[in-house]
Motif scaffolding. Sequence first.
Motif, PDB file in Angstrom:
ATOM      1  N   ALA A  81      -7.333  -1.875   4.726  1.00  0.00           N
ATOM      2  CA  ALA A  81      -6.885  -2.806   3.904  1.00  0.00           C
ATOM      3  C   ALA A  81      -6.595  -4.031   4.748  1.00  0.00           C
ATOM      4  N   ALA A  82      -5.869  -3.998   5.782  1.00  0.00           N
ATOM      5  CA  ALA A  82      -4.982  -5.208   6.724  1.00  0.00           C
ATOM      6  C   ALA A  82      -6.099  -6.099   7.087  1.00  0.00           C
ATOM      7  N   GLY A 123      -3.690 -13.099   4.379  1.00  0.00           N
ATOM      8  CA  GLY A 123      -2.405 -11.690   3.809  1.00  0.00           C
ATOM      9  C   GLY A 123      -1.845 -11.065   4.494  1.00  0.00           C
ATOM     10  N   VAL A 124      -0.979 -10.038   4.369  1.00  0.00           N
ATOM     11  CA  VAL A 124      -0.796  -8.821   4.969  1.00  0.00           C
ATOM     12  C   VAL A 124      -0.723  -7.338   4.187  1.00  0.00           C
ATOM     13  N   VAL A 125      -0.628  -6.372   4.872  1.00  0.00           N
ATOM     14  CA  VAL A 125      -0.389  -5.265   3.834  1.00  0.00           C
ATOM     15  C   VAL A 125       1.116  -4.684   3.853  1.00  0.00           C
ATOM     16  N   LEU A 126       2.046  -4.131   3.482  1.00  0.00           N
ATOM     17  CA  LEU A 126       2.857  -3.492   3.021  1.00  0.00           C
ATOM     18  C   LEU A 126       3.377  -2.260   3.221  1.00  0.00           C
ATOM     19  N   LEU A 127       4.306  -1.947   3.672  1.00  0.00           N
ATOM     20  CA  LEU A 127       3.945  -0.041   4.357  1.00  0.00           C
ATOM     21  C   LEU A 127       5.569   0.189   3.659  1.00  0.00           C
ATOM     22  N   ALA A 142       0.688  -1.062   0.009  1.00  0.00           N
ATOM     23  CA  ALA A 142      -0.489   0.272   0.045  1.00  0.00           C
ATOM     24  C   ALA A 142       0.936   1.478   0.183  1.00  0.00           C
ATOM     25  N   LEU A 143       0.761   2.269  -1.131  1.00  0.00           N
ATOM     26  CA  LEU A 143       1.941   3.409  -0.924  1.00  0.00           C
ATOM     27  C   LEU A 143       1.130   3.808  -0.563  1.00  0.00           C
ATOM     28  N   TYR A 144       1.958   5.029   0.255  1.00  0.00           N
ATOM     29  CA  TYR A 144       1.131   5.428   1.126  1.00  0.00           C
ATOM     30  C   TYR A 144       0.506   6.376   0.979  1.00  0.00           C
ATOM     31  N   GLY A 145       1.218   7.164  -0.389  1.00  0.00           N
ATOM     32  CA  GLY A 145       0.580   8.389  -0.969  1.00  0.00           C
ATOM     33  C   GLY A 145       0.966  10.496  -0.096  1.00  0.00           C
ATOM     34  N   ASN A 146       1.380  11.151  -1.055  1.00  0.00           N
ATOM     35  CA  ASN A 146       1.803  11.923  -1.533  1.00  0.00           C
ATOM     36  C   ASN A 146       1.150  12.687  -0.614  1.00  0.00           C
ATOM     37  N   ARG A 147       2.289  14.112  -0.093  1.00  0.00           N
ATOM     38  CA  ARG A 147       0.573  15.323   0.517  1.00  0.00           C
ATOM     39  C   ARG A 147       0.664  16.269  -0.457  1.00  0.00           C
ATOM     40  N   VAL A 148      -0.996  16.234   0.074  1.00  0.00           N
ATOM     41  CA  VAL A 148      -2.081  16.853  -1.040  1.00  0.00           C
ATOM     42  C   VAL A 148      -2.170  18.177  -0.192  1.00  0.00           C
ATOM     43  N   GLU A 149      -2.647  19.430  -1.583  1.00  0.00           N
ATOM     44  CA  GLU A 149      -2.885  20.469  -1.172  1.00  0.00           C
ATOM     45  C   GLU A 149      -4.005  20.683  -0.931  1.00  0.00           C
ATOM     46  N   GLY A 150      -4.711  21.205   0.092  1.00  0.00           N
ATOM     47  CA  GLY A 150      -6.476  21.380   0.492  1.00  0.00           C
ATOM     48  C   GLY A 150      -6.060  20.349   1.777  1.00  0.00           C
ATOM     49  N   ALA A 151      -4.886  19.977   1.567  1.00  0.00           N
ATOM     50  CA  ALA A 151      -4.773  19.162   3.552  1.00  0.00           C
ATOM     51  C   ALA A 151      -3.801  19.506   4.505  1.00  0.00           C
ATOM     52  N   SER A 152      -4.223  18.895   6.172  1.00  0.00           N
ATOM     53  CA  SER A 152      -3.475  18.607   6.410  1.00  0.00           C
ATOM     54  C   SER A 152      -2.764  18.050   6.415  1.00  0.00           C
ATOM     55  N   ARG A 171      -1.826  -0.581  14.735  1.00  0.00           N
ATOM     56  CA  ARG A 171      -1.517  -1.745  15.539  1.00  0.00           C
ATOM     57  C   ARG A 171      -2.460  -0.966  16.556  1.00  0.00           C
ATOM     58  N   ALA A 172      -2.043   0.099  17.514  1.00  0.00           N
ATOM     59  CA  ALA A 172      -2.698   0.956  18.872  1.00  0.00           C
ATOM     60  C   ALA A 172      -4.144   1.266  18.356  1.00  0.00           C
ATOM     61  N   GLU A 173      -4.585   1.537  17.182  1.00  0.00           N
ATOM     62  CA  GLU A 173      -5.660   2.577  17.003  1.00  0.00           C
ATOM     63  C   GLU A 173      -7.004   1.634  16.504  1.00  0.00           C
ATOM     64  N   HIS A 174      -6.600   0.188  16.059  1.00  0.00           N
ATOM     65  CA  HIS A 174      -7.417  -0.992  15.500  1.00  0.00           C
ATOM     66  C   HIS A 174      -7.301  -2.039  15.410  1.00  0.00           C
ATOM     67  N   GLY A 175      -5.709  -1.867  16.945  1.00  0.00           N
ATOM     68  CA  GLY A 175      -5.681  -3.714  17.195  1.00  0.00           C
ATOM     69  C   GLY A 175      -5.584  -5.093  15.619  1.00  0.00           C
ATOM     70  N   VAL A 176      -4.967  -3.965  14.405  1.00  0.00           N
ATOM     71  CA  VAL A 176      -4.458  -4.507  13.708  1.00  0.00           C
ATOM     72  C   VAL A 176      -2.909  -5.457  13.436  1.00  0.00           C
ATOM     73  N   ASP A 177      -2.293  -6.696  13.310  1.00  0.00           N
ATOM     74  CA  ASP A 177      -1.427  -6.586  13.688  1.00  0.00           C
ATOM     75  C   ASP A 177      -0.497  -7.365  12.120  1.00  0.00           C
ATOM     76  N   ASN A 178      -1.362  -6.878  11.131  1.00  0.00           N
ATOM     77  CA  ASN A 178      -0.646  -7.840   9.893  1.00  0.00           C
ATOM     78  C   ASN A 178      -0.568  -6.390   8.498  1.00  0.00           C
ATOM     79  N   VAL A 179      -0.364  -5.791   9.872  1.00  0.00           N
ATOM     80  CA  VAL A 179       0.600  -4.316   8.828  1.00  0.00           C
ATOM     81  C   VAL A 179       1.846  -5.132   9.073  1.00  0.00           C
ATOM     82  N   ARG A 180       2.819  -4.456   7.678  1.00  0.00           N
ATOM     83  CA  ARG A 180       4.294  -4.967   7.630  1.00  0.00           C
ATOM     84  C   ARG A 180       4.787  -3.653   7.351  1.00  0.00           C
TER      85      ARG A 180
END
Length: 261
Positions: free
Chosen positions: A134-135, A143-147, A109-119, A172-181
């Motif tokens: 996604a995870a 499966g696992v999600v890669l970052l 999962a490519l994170y994405g660039n910073r975009v105008e109009g959003a902090s 992991r902390a906010e959603h209890g998801v442990d398959n992002v690597r």
Amino acid sequence: MSDTVNCSILLTDLPLPERPAAAKAAGFDAVEFWWPFAAAVPEAGEVDAFVAAIQDAGVRLTGLNFYAGDMPAGDRGIVSWPGREGEFQANVEAVVAIGERLGTRAFNALYGNRVEGASAQEQDDLAVRNLAFAAQAVARIGGVVLLEPVSGAPAYPLTKAADALAVIDRVRAEHGVDNVRLLADFYHLAVNGDDVPAVIAAHAADFGHIQIADAPGRGEPGTGDLPLADWIAASRAGGYAGPIGLEYKATQADPFAWARD
């Protein structure tokens, strides 16, 4: 070989459907792809043709990227792009369907660039929610999600391993998801000035995937000065047991000569 050929950056002299068979002919049993379709949700016939190209070649699809926007135009993912949540979530379902058909278990999962109009905070909060979504979806097929940190994209905020690991910790902390690597792309980390040996020493057992290219130039191993073989050996010793993704730009007539040597 325990390598997997990225057929989106290699074998590009061939039409995409012919590349898996070319990788097999070169001695590889596995391939990976960036998102191989123009749209986030491709037509059924396009998906069938892609699946058939993998199956007919007799290779495994070890990795697949989520839709990342218009990559040639400079997009580097839509995970953190406000207003495109629905598009991303629809793509997740398309990715899971392909993964289920082909036995694929790693999804970048490519994170994405910073975009105008959003902090930055708005984008980061959205990214955490999208990565959790996604995870949870790919977990249905084991499966696992890669970052991954990325180089060469000034607006892309994840440049070092610590940047990606901080996001993974939030998911992991906010959603209890442990398959992002972490996807440890040694080329991107090195050219961004990260301490690659330190990253390997601290995190190799938790790497979701490794990709390689040499630097400078992003060519085949041996065309630059990165100690890729040493880094791979250290990662194996540290507990990484997955394939090594070959994600470099061919500079020679035989882009795999180094592997046979």
